[in-house]
Design a protein around this motif. Structure first.
Motif, mmCIF file in Angstrom:
data_model
loop_
_atom_site.group_PDB
_atom_site.id
_atom_site.type_symbol
_atom_site.label_atom_id
_atom_site.label_comp_id
_atom_site.label_asym_id
_atom_site.label_seq_id
_atom_site.Cartn_x
_atom_site.Cartn_y
_atom_site.Cartn_z
ATOM 1 N N GLU A 281 3.952 16.195 -0.974
ATOM 2 C CA GLU A 281 2.909 15.321 -1.521
ATOM 3 C C GLU A 281 2.485 15.848 -2.899
ATOM 4 O O GLU A 281 2.164 17.022 -3.039
ATOM 5 N N CYS B 31 1.313 5.079 -6.099
ATOM 6 C CA CYS B 31 0.304 4.018 -6.023
ATOM 7 C C CYS B 31 -0.042 3.496 -7.410
ATOM 8 O O CYS B 31 -0.308 4.278 -8.325
ATOM 9 N N SER C 102 0.832 -1.213 0.000
ATOM 10 C CA SER C 102 0.000 0.000 0.000
ATOM 11 C C SER C 102 0.862 1.257 0.000
ATOM 12 O O SER C 102 2.050 1.210 0.330
ATOM 13 N N GLY C 103 0.214 2.369 -0.315
ATOM 14 C CA GLY C 103 0.906 3.657 -0.258
ATOM 15 C C GLY C 103 1.294 4.004 1.170
ATOM 16 O O GLY C 103 2.333 4.619 1.409
ATOM 17 N N THR C 104 0.443 3.631 2.102
ATOM 18 C CA THR C 104 0.736 3.884 3.514
ATOM 19 C C THR C 104 2.022 3.173 3.918
ATOM 20 O O THR C 104 2.882 3.753 4.590
ATOM 21 N N SER D 162 1.950 -0.464 -4.295
ATOM 22 C CA SER D 162 2.620 0.819 -4.403
ATOM 23 C C SER D 162 4.101 0.535 -4.531
ATOM 24 O O SER D 162 4.557 -0.549 -4.173
ATOM 25 N N HIS E 226 -1.199 13.712 3.662
ATOM 26 C CA HIS E 226 -1.764 12.384 3.915
ATOM 27 C C HIS E 226 -0.998 11.708 5.052
ATOM 28 O O HIS E 226 -1.585 11.040 5.911
ATOM 29 N N GLU F 223 -2.654 8.469 8.056
ATOM 30 C CA GLU F 223 -1.863 7.237 8.179
ATOM 31 C C GLU F 223 -1.716 6.790 9.630
ATOM 32 O O GLU F 223 -0.795 6.064 9.993
ATOM 33 N N ASN G 281 5.139 4.927 2.351
ATOM 34 C CA ASN G 281 5.569 6.103 3.120
ATOM 35 C C ASN G 281 6.222 5.688 4.437
ATOM 36 O O ASN G 281 7.269 6.214 4.818
ATOM 37 N N ASN H 267 -3.601 15.717 -2.016
ATOM 38 C CA ASN H 267 -4.984 15.287 -1.828
ATOM 39 C C ASN H 267 -5.865 16.366 -1.188
ATOM 40 O O ASN H 267 -6.872 16.792 -1.767
ATOM 41 N N SER I 64 -2.636 1.483 -7.427
ATOM 42 C CA SER I 64 -4.011 1.065 -7.126
ATOM 43 C C SER I 64 -5.013 2.210 -7.173
ATOM 44 O O SER I 64 -6.159 2.044 -6.791
ATOM 45 N N LYS I 65 -4.590 3.390 -7.625
ATOM 46 C CA LYS I 65 -5.529 4.521 -7.719
ATOM 47 C C LYS I 65 -5.917 4.688 -9.188
ATOM 48 O O LYS I 65 -6.448 3.763 -9.779
ATOM 49 N N ASP J 159 5.754 11.931 -1.351
ATOM 50 C CA ASP J 159 4.589 11.044 -1.400
ATOM 51 C C ASP J 159 3.896 11.333 -2.732
ATOM 52 O O ASP J 159 3.115 12.259 -2.857
ATOM 53 N N ALA K 60 1.719 9.507 -4.455
ATOM 54 C CA ALA K 60 0.622 8.544 -4.666
ATOM 55 C C ALA K 60 -0.003 8.736 -6.053
ATOM 56 O O ALA K 60 -0.272 7.774 -6.762
ATOM 57 N N ARG K 61 -0.225 10.011 -6.432
ATOM 58 C CA ARG K 61 -0.817 10.328 -7.744
ATOM 59 C C ARG K 61 0.167 11.138 -8.596
ATOM 60 O O ARG K 61 -0.219 12.093 -9.283
#
Ligand SMILES: *Cc1c(COP(=O)(O)O)cnc(C)c1O
Length: 342
Positions: free
Chosen positions: A137, A198, A59-61, A209, A85, A90, A64, A141, A200-201, A170, A172-173
């Motif tokens: 980030e 990620c 996972s992204g969590t 991730s 995030h 988290e 990180n 987000n 998974s997004k 981070d 993620a996107r």
């Protein structure tokens, strides 16, 4: 009718190409370094992000967390944005598991950190814990999917380097951030010591991730992942979907940005709704006249799912499962939700 699910881009379903790749993936025990599909995904990801090495995590969590625990010693502070995030979502993992503290700097509306606040947070001396890492980030987000530029990232990286600490991004996107600015993820990640993203997004893979960075850093992060229980076995089954995601699902993110812009433009025309400026696939709207929870419930009753996102704010995220007609239906539902309030 199927609900229009705008809660998050994590609700995306794997494509048929991903399912085929998963069914035929060559696998092995990745904990022993023997899963060829995982190794290939890690190589592809490292090359894409312009880093020496990469590590697949669930996972992204965890990406990180593994980064923070690898960069820092117990007792050090993570310097990051107050709406990041890492701080908001988290569960304080780096404090619980790594003995780290969080020193927040106010995030500006564009997702960056104010230079003077950052310098103060990094200033040596005093009784505060020493900084161990700075985090950014991208996209941001809580800042409505704002995309940080290479220059903004570079400037924060310089401040971190002046203080002798690494920069963790981070991301993620990060693929959304690159597309929105007509640049590459490697360009955005270049100033950072490490970067996570990620699959998974918006990229649509079911799991996964990656944490990317220098070879020595990733070797240590691999040990941290093992400690966190994130070392996996025949993970090639889903890594195969990740390779398809990087091959086939990046360019199409532009369509998500387009549907997000259309959604925001429509919401702006509804009295009682004020969308924040849209940069990527996230639309945050300020709701007045009714509370956010009521707005979300009324939309849900009309078959449109979104998420309350702080007081008086609601978040919509566009993705591969959303087409133009869904946006029009969501706008009708949003308009009725506020009419019902009058
Ligand atoms: C989703 C997200 C994460 C965490 O990813 P998970 O896979 O949900 O653990 C981290 N940072 C940002 C900015 C995110 O949007």
């Amino acid at each position: 009718m199927r609900p229009i699910d705008l809660r998050s881009d994590t609700v995306t379903q794997p494509t048929s190409a991903m399912r085929r790749a998963m069914a035929s993936a060559e696998v092995g025990d990745d904990c022993y370094g023997e899963d060829p599909t995982v190794r290939r995904l890690e190589e592809v990801a490292a090359a894409r992000l312009g880093k020496e090495s990469a590590l697949l995590v669930p996972s992204g969590t965890m990406a990180n967390l593994a980064a923070l625990l690898t960069h820092c010693e117990r007792g050090q502070a993570i310097v990051c944005g107050d709406t990041s995030h890492i701080v908001r979502s988290e569960l304080g993992g780096a404090a619980t598991l790594g003995g780290l503290t969080y020193r927040t700097v106010p995030n500006l509306a564009d997702g960056t950190l104010d230079e003077r606040d950052l310098a103060a947070a990094l200033a040596p001396g005093g009784d505060a814990a020493g900084a161990g890492v700075v985090c950014l980030e991208n996209t941001h987000n809580y800042c409505a999917g704002a995309a940080l530029s290479p220059a903004a990232t570079q400037s924060t990286a310089r401040a971190a380097a002046d203080a002798g600490v690494p920069l963790h991004l981070d991301g993620a996107r990060i693929f959304n951030a690159a597309l929105a600015q007509h640049t590459t993820v490697a360009e955005l990640a270049a100033p950072a010591t490490s970067v996570s993203f990620c699959l998974s997004k918006g990229l649509g893979a079911p799991v996964g991730s990656l944490l990317c960075g220098g070879a020595a850093f990733i070797a240590r992060a691999r040990q941290t992942r093992r400690m966190l229980g994130g070392a996996m076995r025949q993970a090639g089954v889903f890594a195969a979907a990740g390779i398809v995601a990087l091959d086939e699902m990046v360019e199409r993110l532009a369509g998500d940005h387009e549907t997000a812009r259309r959604l925001a433009a429509g919401l702006a025309d509804i009295r009682g709704l004020r969308p924040l400026p849209v940069a990527t696939n996230i639309v945050i709207v300020e709701v007045s006249g009714i509370d956010g929870a009521t707005f979300v419930r009324r939309l849900r009753d009309a078959g449109v799912l979104c998420m309350e996102f702080g007081a008086g704010r609601v978040r919509f995220v566009t993705h591969n499962g959303i087409v133009a007609a869904d946006i029009e239906r969501a706008l009708v539902a949003a308009s009725s939700a506020l009419d019902a309030a009058a």
